[in-house]
Design a protein around this motif. Structure first.
Motif, PDB file in Angstrom:
ATOM      1  N   MET A  43       5.894  38.506  20.417  1.00 29.34           N
ATOM      2  CA  MET A  43       4.974  39.281  19.592  1.00 29.34           C
ATOM      3  C   MET A  43       5.235  38.978  18.117  1.00 29.34           C
ATOM      4  O   MET A  43       6.366  39.045  17.646  1.00 29.34           O
ATOM      5  CB  MET A  43       5.195  40.778  19.861  1.00 29.34           C
ATOM      6  N   LYS A  44       4.188  38.607  17.394  1.00 26.74           N
ATOM      7  CA  LYS A  44       4.354  38.230  15.987  1.00 26.74           C
ATOM      8  C   LYS A  44       4.587  39.474  15.153  1.00 26.74           C
ATOM      9  O   LYS A  44       3.854  40.451  15.237  1.00 26.74           O
ATOM     10  CB  LYS A  44       3.111  37.481  15.515  1.00 26.74           C
ATOM     11  N   SER A  45       5.620  39.406  14.309  1.00 26.03           N
ATOM     12  CA  SER A  45       5.946  40.541  13.455  1.00 26.03           C
ATOM     13  C   SER A  45       5.023  40.587  12.257  1.00 26.03           C
ATOM     14  O   SER A  45       4.631  39.561  11.712  1.00 26.03           O
ATOM     15  CB  SER A  45       7.395  40.441  12.975  1.00 26.03           C
ATOM     16  N   THR A  46       4.668  41.787  11.847  1.00 23.65           N
ATOM     17  CA  THR A  46       3.860  41.970  10.642  1.00 23.65           C
ATOM     18  C   THR A  46       4.721  42.355   9.453  1.00 23.65           C
ATOM     19  O   THR A  46       4.221  42.447   8.339  1.00 23.65           O
ATOM     20  CB  THR A  46       2.795  43.056  10.869  1.00 23.65           C
ATOM     21  N   VAL A  47       6.011  42.585   9.679  1.00 20.99           N
ATOM     22  CA  VAL A  47       6.869  43.051   8.584  1.00 20.99           C
ATOM     23  C   VAL A  47       8.083  42.156   8.366  1.00 20.99           C
ATOM     24  O   VAL A  47       9.010  42.540   7.651  1.00 20.99           O
ATOM     25  CB  VAL A  47       7.328  44.514   8.821  1.00 20.99           C
ATOM     26  N   CYS A  48       8.090  40.955   8.949  1.00 20.41           N
ATOM     27  CA  CYS A  48       9.234  40.051   8.763  1.00 20.41           C
ATOM     28  C   CYS A  48       9.497  39.803   7.286  1.00 20.41           C
ATOM     29  O   CYS A  48      10.640  39.816   6.836  1.00 20.41           O
ATOM     30  CB  CYS A  48       8.979  38.729   9.470  1.00 20.41           C
ATOM     31  N   GLY A  49       8.433  39.550   6.539  1.00 21.83           N
ATOM     32  CA  GLY A  49       8.604  39.280   5.124  1.00 21.83           C
ATOM     33  C   GLY A  49       9.181  40.462   4.377  1.00 21.83           C
ATOM     34  O   GLY A  49      10.031  40.297   3.492  1.00 21.83           O
ATOM     35  N   ASN A  50       8.761  41.656   4.747  1.00 27.56           N
ATOM     36  CA  ASN A  50       9.275  42.855   4.091  1.00 27.56           C
ATOM     37  C   ASN A  50      10.748  43.075   4.403  1.00 27.56           C
ATOM     38  O   ASN A  50      11.487  43.661   3.600  1.00 27.56           O
ATOM     39  CB  ASN A  50       8.474  44.084   4.521  1.00 27.56           C
ATOM     40  N   ALA A  51      11.180  42.593   5.567  1.00 26.71           N
ATOM     41  CA  ALA A  51      12.574  42.780   5.983  1.00 26.71           C
ATOM     42  C   ALA A  51      13.541  41.925   5.176  1.00 26.71           C
ATOM     43  O   ALA A  51      14.755  41.997   5.392  1.00 26.71           O
ATOM     44  CB  ALA A  51      12.729  42.478   7.470  1.00 26.71           C
ATOM     45  N   ARG A  52      13.035  41.142   4.241  1.00 21.13           N
ATOM     46  CA  ARG A  52      13.917  40.407   3.329  1.00 21.13           C
ATOM     47  C   ARG A  52      14.871  41.381   2.644  1.00 21.13           C
ATOM     48  O   ARG A  52      16.039  41.071   2.418  1.00 21.13           O
ATOM     49  CB  ARG A  52      13.070  39.652   2.311  1.00 21.13           C
ATOM     50  N   LEU A  53      14.370  42.592   2.361  1.00 18.64           N
ATOM     51  CA  LEU A  53      15.222  43.696   1.925  1.00 18.64           C
ATOM     52  C   LEU A  53      14.765  44.942   2.642  1.00 18.64           C
ATOM     53  O   LEU A  53      13.568  45.243   2.667  1.00 18.64           O
ATOM     54  CB  LEU A  53      15.136  43.923   0.420  1.00 18.64           C
ATOM     55  N   SER A  54      15.688  45.663   3.226  1.00 16.61           N
ATOM     56  CA  SER A  54      15.340  46.927   3.878  1.00 16.61           C
ATOM     57  C   SER A  54      16.367  47.985   3.524  1.00 16.61           C
ATOM     58  O   SER A  54      17.498  47.672   3.148  1.00 16.61           O
ATOM     59  CB  SER A  54      15.251  46.757   5.399  1.00 16.61           C
ATOM     60  N   VAL A  55      15.936  49.247   3.612  1.00 21.18           N
ATOM     61  CA  VAL A  55      16.835  50.374   3.389  1.00 21.18           C
ATOM     62  C   VAL A  55      17.226  50.919   4.754  1.00 21.18           C
ATOM     63  O   VAL A  55      16.362  51.279   5.559  1.00 21.18           O
ATOM     64  CB  VAL A  55      16.179  51.469   2.534  1.00 21.18           C
ATOM     65  N   ALA A  56      18.507  50.966   5.021  1.00 19.80           N
ATOM     66  CA  ALA A  56      19.018  51.310   6.346  1.00 19.80           C
ATOM     67  C   ALA A  56      18.634  52.719   6.765  1.00 19.80           C
ATOM     68  O   ALA A  56      18.511  53.621   5.930  1.00 19.80           O
ATOM     69  CB  ALA A  56      20.540  51.175   6.358  1.00 19.80           C
ATOM     70  N   PRO A  57      18.468  52.927   8.072  1.00 19.95           N
ATOM     71  CA  PRO A  57      18.304  54.299   8.577  1.00 19.95           C
ATOM     72  C   PRO A  57      19.616  55.055   8.417  1.00 19.95           C
ATOM     73  O   PRO A  57      20.668  54.565   8.833  1.00 19.95           O
ATOM     74  CB  PRO A  57      17.951  54.091  10.054  1.00 19.95           C
ATOM     75  N   MET A  58      19.554  56.239   7.793  1.00 19.74           N
ATOM     76  CA  MET A  58      20.774  57.011   7.542  1.00 19.74           C
ATOM     77  C   MET A  58      20.518  58.469   7.870  1.00 19.74           C
ATOM     78  O   MET A  58      19.617  59.101   7.290  1.00 19.74           O
ATOM     79  CB  MET A  58      21.221  56.853   6.079  1.00 19.74           C
ATOM     80  N   MET A  59      21.287  58.989   8.818  1.00 21.54           N
ATOM     81  CA  MET A  59      21.124  60.361   9.275  1.00 21.54           C
ATOM     82  C   MET A  59      21.261  61.338   8.109  1.00 21.54           C
ATOM     83  O   MET A  59      22.179  61.219   7.289  1.00 21.54           O
ATOM     84  CB  MET A  59      22.145  60.695  10.360  1.00 21.54           C
ATOM     85  N   ASP A  60      20.339  62.297   8.055  1.00 17.33           N
ATOM     86  CA  ASP A  60      20.304  63.356   7.047  1.00 17.33           C
ATOM     87  C   ASP A  60      19.916  62.848   5.659  1.00 17.33           C
ATOM     88  O   ASP A  60      19.866  63.647   4.719  1.00 17.33           O
ATOM     89  CB  ASP A  60      21.645  64.102   6.954  1.00 17.33           C
ATOM     90  N   TRP A  61      19.653  61.578   5.528  1.00 21.69           N
ATOM     91  CA  TRP A  61      19.317  61.026   4.215  1.00 21.69           C
ATOM     92  C   TRP A  61      17.914  60.424   4.163  1.00 21.69           C
ATOM     93  O   TRP A  61      17.117  60.819   3.313  1.00 21.69           O
ATOM     94  CB  TRP A  61      20.343  59.954   3.803  1.00 21.69           C
TER      95      TRP A  61
END
Length: 332
Positions: A1-19
């Motif tokens: 399945m082709k990703s639509t957000v690969c380019g955006n994943a060049r930088l991502s903000v991690a999932p962080m509980m309560d934040w």
């Protein structure tokens, strides 16, 4: 399945509980139009058995935004993924990295590093259920596992189920004998191992996570061959430092004209709408405390927001008051 957000994943903000709740993500999106944002982990049982679909609420302005799910039952995760896809998330991510006691008791998070075949089954069930891309965030191993052996086996097994994007936290998760807080610094990060995984699996999209403190470091990882860099605590505590120049430096976009002051003012209508809907001021402002980190007036900014946001009747004017203190501090 082709990703639509690969380019955006060049930088991502991690999932962080309560934040990284929806208020945090809205703030972050004001600073970067490009970076991929992640929700806090939402457990599949909460969605499927508990009916807590309110946990999927987000502002359309947050796109591109990924939903991180926690769970270990393929059928349940498939149903949860379907709910996430119906809500319009751009990616569904499976948590195989969180070391906290509460996720261990639910047999998901980092403990899943011990059962790559189960992870593969979960991912296949999710991919069969949705058109949205399914990705995996993992550790390099847990407890006494040998990451040199475990990590390539884990990646190969899960990739065989059709997963083509991984976010790899370069620190082993220690589930016994260390608290999650201690596990933030112990044992040491092993970036070299993750680099070897990228070389061993060149066809897979890999983002490195763990200990990244600056855009300079992010650029170094990208130049070293990684497809993306995921930043956690630094993006939360010093959001402007990480996200304010990210679009220009990492995505080739035109430099933004915004400043931290502009971002604070841009949060005013959002905050007003949140209060009008019955929300509390501190639910928004707690994520804004680091906006001026390292800049003149930062301490006054934090003090005004911290001390005033929970007072009865507190409203957006508190943000304006704090901003005035910052500007006075800069002028002094």
């Amino acid at each position: 399945m082709k990703s639509t957000v690969c380019g955006n994943a060049r930088l991502s903000v991690a999932p962080m509980m309560d934040w990284t709740d929806r208020h945090c993500r809205y703030l972050h999106r004001l600073m970067t139009a490009e970076a991929l944002l992640y929700t806090e982990m939402v457990t599949a049982p909460a969605l499927v058995r508990g009916g807590a679909v309110h946990l999927l609420e987000y502002n359309p302005e947050e796109h591109p935004v990924a939903l991180q799910l926690g769970g270990s039952d393929p059928v349940e995760l498939a149903r949860a993924a379907r709910l996430g896809a119906e809500a319009g998330y751009d990616e569904i991510n499976l948590n195989c990295g969180c070391p906290s006691d509460r996720v261990q008791s639910g047999t998901f998070g980092a403990i899943l590093m011990r059962t790559p075949e189960l992870v593969a089954d979960c991912c296949k069930a999710m991919r069969d259920a949705v058109q949205t891309e399914v990705t995996v965030k993992c550790r390099i191993g847990v407890d006494d596992q040998d990451p040199e052996r475990v990590l390539p086996d884990f990646i190969e097994t899960v990739a065989a189920a059709g997963v083509t994007r991984f976010q790899i936290h370069a620190r082993k998760a220690w589930l016994q004998g260390l608290s999650p807080k201690e596990n933030r610094d112990i044992p040491p990060l092993d970036y070299d191992l993750v680099k070897r995984m990228k070389r061993a699996f060149p066809h897979l999209h890999m983002s490195v996570n763990g200990g990244v403190e600056s855009l300079d470091e992010a650029e170094e990882f990208l130049n070293a061959g990684f497809d993306g860099v995921m930043v956690g605590r630094a993006a939360y505590h010093r959001p402007w430092d990480i996200l304010g120049e990210a679009d220009a430096r990492l995505f080739g976009a035109a430099p933004g004209a915004n400043t931290p002051e502009d971002i604070a003012r841009a949060m005013l209508p959002y905050t007003e709408a949140h209060l009008t809907s019955g929300g509390k001021l501190h639910q928004v402002t707690r994520h804004m405390l680091g906006l001026f980190a390292g800049r003149p007036g930062a301490r006054l900014w934090r003090r005004v927001l911290s001390e005033g946001a929970s007072r009865p009747g507190a409203g957006p004017e508190l943000i304006e008051e704090a901003l005035a203190q910052v500007e006075q501090g800069q002028a002094a």
